[in-house]
Design a protein around this motif. Structure first.
Motif, mmCIF file in Angstrom:
data_model
loop_
_atom_site.group_PDB
_atom_site.id
_atom_site.type_symbol
_atom_site.label_atom_id
_atom_site.label_comp_id
_atom_site.label_asym_id
_atom_site.label_seq_id
_atom_site.Cartn_x
_atom_site.Cartn_y
_atom_site.Cartn_z
ATOM 1 N N MET A 33 0.811 -1.205 0.000
ATOM 2 C CA MET A 33 0.000 0.000 0.000
ATOM 3 C C MET A 33 0.851 1.264 0.000
ATOM 4 S SD MET A 33 -1.412 -0.113 3.948
ATOM 5 C CE MET A 33 -2.876 0.770 3.475
ATOM 6 N N GLY A 34 0.196 2.389 -0.365
ATOM 7 C CA GLY A 34 0.861 3.683 -0.374
ATOM 8 C C GLY A 34 1.227 4.142 1.028
ATOM 9 N N ARG A 35 2.001 5.233 1.111
ATOM 10 C CA ARG A 35 2.516 5.702 2.397
ATOM 11 C C ARG A 35 2.079 7.127 2.688
ATOM 12 N NH1 ARG A 35 7.185 3.772 4.058
ATOM 13 N NH2 ARG A 35 6.597 4.741 6.043
ATOM 14 N N ASN A 36 0.906 7.517 2.225
ATOM 15 C CA ASN A 36 0.384 8.835 2.529
ATOM 16 C C ASN A 36 -0.655 8.741 3.638
ATOM 17 O OD1 ASN A 36 -1.158 7.403 0.522
ATOM 18 N ND2 ASN A 36 -2.435 9.213 0.326
ATOM 19 N N GLY A 37 -0.958 9.897 4.291
ATOM 20 C CA GLY A 37 -1.960 9.911 5.346
ATOM 21 C C GLY A 37 -1.562 8.997 6.497
ATOM 22 N N LEU A 38 -2.563 8.334 7.078
ATOM 23 C CA LEU A 38 -2.299 7.413 8.187
ATOM 24 C C LEU A 38 -1.409 6.252 7.771
ATOM 25 C CD1 LEU A 38 -5.806 7.203 9.918
ATOM 26 C CD2 LEU A 38 -3.737 8.306 10.823
ATOM 27 N N ARG A 39 -1.418 5.957 6.480
ATOM 28 C CA ARG A 39 -0.641 4.825 5.995
ATOM 29 C C ARG A 39 0.865 5.055 6.104
ATOM 30 N NH1 ARG A 39 -4.083 4.009 0.500
ATOM 31 N NH2 ARG A 39 -3.808 6.259 0.537
ATOM 32 N N ARG A 40 1.257 6.313 6.367
ATOM 33 C CA ARG A 40 2.698 6.562 6.552
ATOM 34 C C ARG A 40 3.225 5.891 7.806
ATOM 35 N NH1 ARG A 40 0.065 11.101 8.331
ATOM 36 N NH2 ARG A 40 0.757 12.075 10.282
ATOM 37 N N PHE A 41 2.316 5.499 8.707
ATOM 38 C CA PHE A 41 2.730 4.829 9.930
ATOM 39 C C PHE A 41 2.959 3.329 9.720
ATOM 40 C CE2 PHE A 41 0.278 8.528 11.537
ATOM 41 C CZ PHE A 41 1.331 9.184 12.153
ATOM 42 N N VAL A 42 2.669 2.835 8.524
ATOM 43 C CA VAL A 42 2.982 1.437 8.200
ATOM 44 C C VAL A 42 4.466 1.388 7.844
ATOM 45 C CG1 VAL A 42 2.466 -0.525 6.724
ATOM 46 C CG2 VAL A 42 0.636 1.067 7.370
ATOM 47 N N LEU A 43 5.278 1.013 8.806
ATOM 48 C CA LEU A 43 6.725 1.135 8.656
ATOM 49 C C LEU A 43 7.292 0.045 7.740
ATOM 50 C CD1 LEU A 43 7.638 1.978 12.349
ATOM 51 C CD2 LEU A 43 7.274 3.553 10.438
ATOM 52 N N PRO A 44 8.331 0.374 6.965
ATOM 53 C CA PRO A 44 8.927 -0.606 6.052
ATOM 54 C C PRO A 44 9.308 -1.936 6.699
ATOM 55 C CG PRO A 44 9.745 1.574 5.531
ATOM 56 C CD PRO A 44 8.937 1.717 6.789
ATOM 57 N N PRO A 45 9.871 -1.969 7.922
ATOM 58 C CA PRO A 45 10.210 -3.285 8.505
ATOM 59 C C PRO A 45 9.006 -4.205 8.653
ATOM 60 C CG PRO A 45 11.362 -1.549 9.678
ATOM 61 C CD PRO A 45 10.393 -0.860 8.769
ATOM 62 N N ILE A 46 7.827 -3.637 8.960
ATOM 63 C CA ILE A 46 6.626 -4.461 9.078
ATOM 64 C C ILE A 46 6.218 -4.988 7.710
ATOM 65 C CG2 ILE A 46 4.195 -4.471 9.704
ATOM 66 C CD1 ILE A 46 6.038 -4.365 12.092
ATOM 67 N N THR A 47 6.219 -4.098 6.713
ATOM 68 C CA THR A 47 5.858 -4.528 5.362
ATOM 69 C C THR A 47 6.809 -5.600 4.858
ATOM 70 O OG1 THR A 47 4.941 -2.336 4.881
ATOM 71 C CG2 THR A 47 5.476 -3.732 2.993
ATOM 72 N N ARG A 48 8.091 -5.420 5.106
ATOM 73 C CA ARG A 48 9.081 -6.400 4.641
ATOM 74 C C ARG A 48 8.899 -7.741 5.346
ATOM 75 N NH1 ARG A 48 13.929 -1.895 4.930
ATOM 76 N NH2 ARG A 48 13.235 -0.720 3.083
ATOM 77 N N ALA A 49 8.569 -7.688 6.640
ATOM 78 C CA ALA A 49 8.331 -8.929 7.379
ATOM 79 C C ALA A 49 7.115 -9.663 6.831
ATOM 80 C CB ALA A 49 8.146 -8.625 8.866
ATOM 81 N N LYS A 50 6.060 -8.916 6.492
ATOM 82 C CA LYS A 50 4.859 -9.540 5.937
ATOM 83 C C LYS A 50 5.136 -10.154 4.570
ATOM 84 C CE LYS A 50 0.856 -7.464 6.495
ATOM 85 N NZ LYS A 50 0.100 -8.309 7.441
ATOM 86 N N LEU A 51 5.926 -9.475 3.749
ATOM 87 C CA LEU A 51 6.275 -10.032 2.448
ATOM 88 C C LEU A 51 7.060 -11.330 2.599
ATOM 89 C CD1 LEU A 51 7.250 -6.717 0.621
ATOM 90 C CD2 LEU A 51 5.361 -8.227 -0.036
ATOM 91 N N ARG A 52 8.025 -11.341 3.506
ATOM 92 C CA ARG A 52 8.809 -12.557 3.739
ATOM 93 C C ARG A 52 7.921 -13.682 4.266
ATOM 94 N NH1 ARG A 52 12.464 -8.804 6.022
ATOM 95 N NH2 ARG A 52 11.797 -9.427 8.125
ATOM 96 N N ALA A 53 7.004 -13.328 5.174
ATOM 97 C CA ALA A 53 6.116 -14.347 5.750
ATOM 98 C C ALA A 53 5.180 -14.923 4.700
ATOM 99 C CB ALA A 53 5.310 -13.740 6.905
ATOM 100 N N GLY A 54 4.671 -14.066 3.810
ATOM 101 C CA GLY A 54 3.790 -14.558 2.747
ATOM 102 C C GLY A 54 4.503 -15.504 1.804
ATOM 103 N N LEU A 55 5.733 -15.159 1.467
ATOM 104 C CA LEU A 55 6.516 -16.026 0.581
ATOM 105 C C LEU A 55 6.828 -17.350 1.278
ATOM 106 C CD1 LEU A 55 7.825 -15.867 -2.278
ATOM 107 C CD2 LEU A 55 9.963 -15.311 -1.109
ATOM 108 N N ALA A 56 7.220 -17.280 2.548
ATOM 109 C CA ALA A 56 7.550 -18.505 3.291
ATOM 110 C C ALA A 56 6.336 -19.411 3.423
ATOM 111 C CB ALA A 56 8.093 -18.143 4.669
ATOM 112 N N ARG A 57 5.169 -18.836 3.666
ATOM 113 C CA ARG A 57 3.963 -19.658 3.782
ATOM 114 C C ARG A 57 3.663 -20.353 2.462
ATOM 115 N NH1 ARG A 57 -1.693 -17.390 6.148
ATOM 116 N NH2 ARG A 57 -0.673 -17.887 8.131
ATOM 117 N N ALA A 58 3.818 -19.647 1.353
ATOM 118 C CA ALA A 58 3.586 -20.273 0.048
ATOM 119 C C ALA A 58 4.545 -21.438 -0.171
ATOM 120 C CB ALA A 58 3.742 -19.241 -1.070
ATOM 121 N N GLN A 59 5.797 -21.274 0.275
ATOM 122 C CA GLN A 59 6.784 -22.326 0.091
ATOM 123 C C GLN A 59 6.481 -23.555 0.938
ATOM 124 O OE1 GLN A 59 10.043 -19.419 0.879
ATOM 125 N NE2 GLN A 59 11.069 -20.413 -0.832
#
Length: 294
Positions: free
Chosen positions: A207-233
């Motif tokens: 998601m974008g990083r404007n408004g309230l979404r700017r509080f979605v920090l990159p480390p959390i997004t990166r962790a979710k991406l890694r977790a999604g890939l690991a679950r698929a594997q």
């Protein structure tokens, strides 16, 4: 057996907000989108990860652009599509409709005309026309989709956030933000046959990083991406990530860095045979059943 990674990108420019477009929307579509698309194409080429780019066909129709307010380049972008066609990552160009209409509220005649416009523009430019992403995930007139030759479609996200949206738009927005703020593993995508079509749900929005979404920090997004890939594997499932280039309007460098790290990981895992890189169109003809990966 390996899991699968599918990435889809909705290319819209100002057509994505045509029904409530603002001067700021037009400014960003004109001034920011091309540089972002160029950076995205370069990033995917660097890591050799293919994606499905679902394109609003009116971006290739100058007559359609002439009917819209503001600068023509906010609505007409053959230069972006041409640059996309020169990619080396093996991208698929799919459809995001003719003029980004909402199929859940359009009449059958309006839906048919829009799908035929998209088909004709894709055909005139020699573009593939196998995959379809409903604008705003608003599915409707599904019977018309295969009539124009489309084979695979998406009509929304999977997981608990999608369930929360059934209780209203506001609750859905709160659930979506909460999901992005917390390191909750994304839901696997589901592939199912619907008549002659294949539907693939989505797992995670970058998601974008404007408004309230700017509080979605990159480390959390990166962790979710890694977790999604690991679950698929580990489950032989599908991780379907999606976004718009406009999701990079704000904090662009942070967003590109997050995506770049993920693509590097995906490329490494694919090279080791631990994940398959699949476009939406690659699922066409899959003997899928509800709740099972194809």
């Amino acid at each position: 057996m390996a899991g699968k990674l599918t990435i889809s990108i909705d290319l819209e420019l100002a057509w994505g907000v045509w029904d409530h477009v603002t001067p700021e929307d037009l400014r960003l579509a004109e001034s920011a989108e091309r540089a972002i698309c160029a950076a995205l194409i370069e990033l995917f080429d660097r890591h050799q990860v293919p994606a499905t780019w679902a394109v609003v066909a009116a971006l290739l129709d100058e007559k359609s652009a002439a009917t819209r307010p503001g600068p023509r380049t906010a609505w007409f972008a053959p230069d972006i599509v041409e640059r996309l066609r020169r990619n080396t990552a093996g991208h698929e160009i799919g459809s995001h409709s003719g003029r980004h209409i909402y199929f859940d509220s359009a009449s059958a005649d309006e839906a048919r005309a829009d799908l035929e416009l998209a088909r004709d523009i894709h055909g005139a430019h020699g573009l593939a026309f196998d995959s379809f992403v409903f604008p705003r995930g608003a599915a409707g007139h599904l019977d018309l989709v295969p009539e124009v030759g489309l084979k695979v479609f998406n009509a929304g996200d999977g997981g608990w956030v999608e369930g929360a949206r059934r209780f209203g738009r506001r609750i859905g927005q709160i659930a979506n933000l909460a999901d992005k703020l917390l390191p909750i593993p994304p839901a696997p995508a589901q592939v199912e046959r619907r008549g002659t079509l294949i539907h693939i749900s989505k797992s995670m929005l970058l998601m974008g990083r404007n408004g309230l979404r700017r509080f979605v920090l990159p480390p959390i997004t990166r962790a979710k991406l890694r977790a999604g890939l690991a679950r698929a594997q580990t489950t032989d499932g599908i991780f379907h990530v999606w976004f718009h280039p406009s999701n990079f309007y704000y904090r662009r460098d942070e967003q590109l860095a997050t995506l770049g790290r993920f693509l590097a990981l995906a490329a490494e895992e694919a090279a080791c045979g631990r994940i398959e890189l699949r476009t939406m169109g690659s699922y066409a003809g899959a003997a899928a059943v509800p709740g099972r990966a194809a």
